[in-house]
Scaffold this active site. Sequence first.
Site, short mmCIF file in Angstrom:
data_model
loop_
_atom_site.label_atom_id
_atom_site.label_comp_id
_atom_site.label_asym_id
_atom_site.label_seq_id
_atom_site.Cartn_x
_atom_site.Cartn_y
_atom_site.Cartn_z
N GLU A 248 3.75 6.26 -3.34
CA GLU A 248 4.67 6.63 -1.43
C GLU A 248 3.34 5.61 -0.97
O GLU A 248 2.22 6.02 -0.93
CB GLU A 248 3.90 8.66 -1.28
CG GLU A 248 4.76 8.82 -2.05
CD GLU A 248 5.41 10.28 -1.86
OE1 GLU A 248 4.99 10.93 -0.71
OE2 GLU A 248 6.49 10.94 -2.02
N CYS A 282 1.50 8.50 7.99
CA CYS A 282 2.31 7.32 7.60
C CYS A 282 3.19 7.81 8.24
O CYS A 282 4.34 6.70 8.15
CB CYS A 282 2.43 7.48 6.34
SG CYS A 282 3.21 8.82 5.72
N GLU A 385 0.62 -2.38 9.22
CA GLU A 385 -0.09 -0.74 9.37
C GLU A 385 -1.37 -0.36 10.32
O GLU A 385 -2.30 -0.97 9.83
CB GLU A 385 0.54 -0.26 8.09
CG GLU A 385 -0.38 1.24 8.64
CD GLU A 385 -0.30 2.58 6.81
OE1 GLU A 385 -0.61 1.65 6.24
OE2 GLU A 385 0.73 3.18 7.04
P1 NDP Z 1 -5.90 3.63 -0.16
O1 NDP Z 1 -4.68 2.97 -0.82
O2 NDP Z 1 -6.95 3.17 0.26
O3 NDP Z 1 -6.22 4.65 -1.23
C1 NDP Z 1 -5.48 6.02 -1.80
C2 NDP Z 1 -6.11 6.76 -2.94
O4 NDP Z 1 -5.85 5.65 -4.07
C3 NDP Z 1 -7.56 6.83 -2.66
O5 NDP Z 1 -8.47 8.26 -3.25
C4 NDP Z 1 -8.39 5.86 -3.06
O6 NDP Z 1 -9.86 6.00 -2.84
C5 NDP Z 1 -7.57 5.42 -4.41
N1 NDP Z 1 -8.01 4.25 -4.37
C6 NDP Z 1 -8.40 2.81 -4.30
N2 NDP Z 1 -8.72 2.33 -5.43
C7 NDP Z 1 -8.08 2.42 -6.57
C8 NDP Z 1 -7.46 1.89 -7.63
N3 NDP Z 1 -7.67 0.34 -7.84
N4 NDP Z 1 -6.73 2.05 -8.30
C9 NDP Z 1 -6.62 4.11 -8.05
N5 NDP Z 1 -6.56 4.14 -6.92
C10 NDP Z 1 -7.93 3.98 -6.23
O7 NDP Z 1 -5.23 5.00 1.57
P2 NDP Z 1 -5.67 4.97 2.54
O8 NDP Z 1 -6.90 6.63 1.90
O9 NDP Z 1 -6.68 4.46 3.34
O10 NDP Z 1 -4.85 5.97 2.51
C11 NDP Z 1 -4.50 5.57 4.24
C12 NDP Z 1 -3.00 5.30 3.55
O11 NDP Z 1 -2.01 6.35 3.18
C13 NDP Z 1 -2.18 4.21 4.29
O12 NDP Z 1 -1.77 3.02 4.32
C14 NDP Z 1 -1.08 5.78 4.85
O13 NDP Z 1 0.65 4.93 4.92
C15 NDP Z 1 -0.78 5.78 3.25
N6 NDP Z 1 0.21 6.56 3.39
C16 NDP Z 1 1.26 6.84 3.17
C17 NDP Z 1 2.66 8.08 3.15
C18 NDP Z 1 3.14 8.34 2.20
O14 NDP Z 1 3.88 9.84 2.11
N7 NDP Z 1 4.18 7.31 1.70
C19 NDP Z 1 1.47 9.51 2.99
C20 NDP Z 1 -0.42 9.14 3.67
C21 NDP Z 1 -0.32 8.32 3.57
P3 NDP Z 1 -10.92 5.53 -1.92
O15 NDP Z 1 -10.65 6.58 -0.90
O16 NDP Z 1 -12.30 6.11 -2.75
O17 NDP Z 1 -10.97 4.96 -1.94
#
Ligand code: NDP
Length: 481
Positions: A248, A282, A385
Site C-alpha cells: 500500500e 496517503c 507526492e
Molecule cells: P517509508 O516508505 O519511508 O517507510 C515505511 C516503513 O518502511 C517504515 O516503517 C520504514 O522504516 C520502513 N522501511 C524503510 N526502508 C525499508 C526497507 N529497506 N525494507 C523494509 N522496510 C523499510 O514511508 P513513510 O514512513 O515516510 O510514510 C509515508 C508514505 O507512506 C507516503 O508515501 C504515504 O503515501 C504512504 N502511505 C500509504 C498508505 C496507503 O494505504 N497506501 C497509507 C499511509 C501512508 P523507517 O521509518 O525506520 O525508515
Amino acid sequence: MRRLLNFIDGEFREPTSNKWLEKHSPLNDEVIYELPDSGEMDVIQAISSAAKAFEKWAATPAEERSQILNRIADLIDENIDALAMAECEDVGKPLSLARKLDVPRASQNFRFFASKILHKVETASDMDGQAVNYVLRQPLGVAGLIAPWNLPLYLMTWKIAPALATGNVAVCKPSEFTSQSCFLLADLMARAGLPKGVCNFVFGLGDPVGRTLVEHPGVPLISFTGGTKTGELVQKQSLGHFKKLSLELGGKNATIVLKDVDLKKVVPSILRASFLNQGEICLCGSRILVQEDLFEEFCEVFAEAASQLVVGDPREENTFMGPLVSKVHYKKVKSFVEIARKEDGKVLTGGEFPENLGDEFKNGYFLRPTVIKDLTQCSEIHQTEIFGPVVTVNSFKYLHEGVKWANTSPYGLSASVWTKDLSKAHKMARDLKVGTVWVNTWLKRDLRMPFGGQKASGLGREGGEDSIDFFTEKKTVCIEF
Ligand code: NDP
C-alpha cells in the site's frame, strides 16, 4: 531519558547491540525518548519466537482467538488517553484527531476481524455426483508487518488484527519516527492474554529491521504500507522468495470539483481532504481540479478558508494542524514550495512558518496550509507526492478533461468527486484509474470494502474479505464419492 524496548517472545528486551536512536519532538526538535536501534539479530529472534508460537496459535479455536482480540480492543478503548497522547507526541497530529480517529479505528480493527472469523463460510462444489470439492483456508505462518509514521496505530492494527485473527503470528516494524503507540500496544496485548511470541515488535530503522524481515525466508508474507520508493525496495528485497506481498504505497490524489456545487457546503470538506493530519494522509487530495466557471471563486473562498485554519500546539482542543512529523520531512515539504515558486506558481496562502506561535515552538516543524495555483499539469509538484499541507488548484473545462488530468499521475490511490449530478459522478468514477473514488465525501472507510491502489500506489487489496484472502492460503480438497 525515557527508553522504549522491543517486545519479543512476550517480554520487553533491549536491542542486542545496546544501540539506541533518538526521537525528536515535532513541537520543538528536542529529544523526548530513545528507541532501540535494533539489528538483524533482534529481528531473527523475533521471527523465531513467532515461528515457535505459530502451531499452537493456528490451532487455537477461532472463538478463543476472537475473544482475545476483543479483549485487546477493550484495552485500547480503556487506554485511549495514553495512546492518543503517544500519537500526538510522535506524529505532531492534533490530540483531538488521535482521540476521534486513530485510537477508535485501532479498536474497531480488532473487533471487526474478531467477529469476521466467526462468520466465515467456505464454498463446496458437487461434481455431478462423482466427487465433492471443498476449500480449506489456512494461515501461512510468520507475517511481516511494516507500517509508516502518519497513522501509526491505525495502520499497524489494520494489519495485526486480520493476521492474528486468521491464525498467523506476526513480527511488526513501526516507523522509527512513531514507535510509542506500538510499544504501548504490546503491553496491552500481553495483558489481554495473547500468548507469548504471537505478536512481536522490533523498533529501529527500515534498514536493517524492515529489510531483514522482508529478506528472511521464514517470513512467507509481508504487508507493507509506506512510500512508493520503499515499496520498490521491498519488492526487490523479497525477490526469489515467492512471498505473498501486499504493497500500500503513496498517492497524489485528485479532488475534482464540478461547477454545480454549493461552495459553502463543500469547501469545509475539501479543506479537511487537503489538510487533515497536516496533509500527511496517503488519501489527502493534493491536486484540486475545479471546473472552469467556478475556478476563480473557488480559489478565493478556499484560500481564505485555508488561511483561517488553526495551526499550533496539537494538544490544544481548537488546533486543526500541528507540526510535521520530522525535520527531514519538514525540509522536504518546504523545498517543494520553493520549487513551485521557481516554476512561477502563485502561492495564494501559506508556504511559511506560522507567525503567531510562541517562543517554545520556534524550532518546531510547523508550516501553514499552502494553496498554489498557476502550475502546469506537468510540473514536478503535480507528479510527486509531497505528503504535507500543500495543495495545488487547476481548472478544467469538460468532464473528460478533468478525468484526464486526474489520471495524469504515476499514482492511482484515490480521488474525490464533488457534484450534485450523480450521473456525472458515476461516469467519472468509472474512468478514474484509482483504488477508491469518493463522491461528495472523503475518508469514509468501510472496513468490509477492498482498499489499495493502482499504478505506483501499490499492489493488492486489503480490507474485509481481501484481508482474509491475503492472510490465508486457500486449499482445494477433492474427494471422490
Ligand atoms: P517509508 O516508505 O519511508 O517507510 C515505511 C516503513 O518502511 C517504515 O516503517 C520504514 O522504516 C520502513 N522501511 C524503510 N526502508 C525499508 C526497507 N529497506 N525494507 C523494509 N522496510 C523499510 O514511508 P513513510 O514512513 O515516510 O510514510 C509515508 C508514505 O507512506 C507516503 O508515501 C504515504 O503515501 C504512504 N502511505 C500509504 C498508505 C496507503 O494505504 N497506501 C497509507 C499511509 C501512508 P523507517 O521509518 O525506520 O525508515
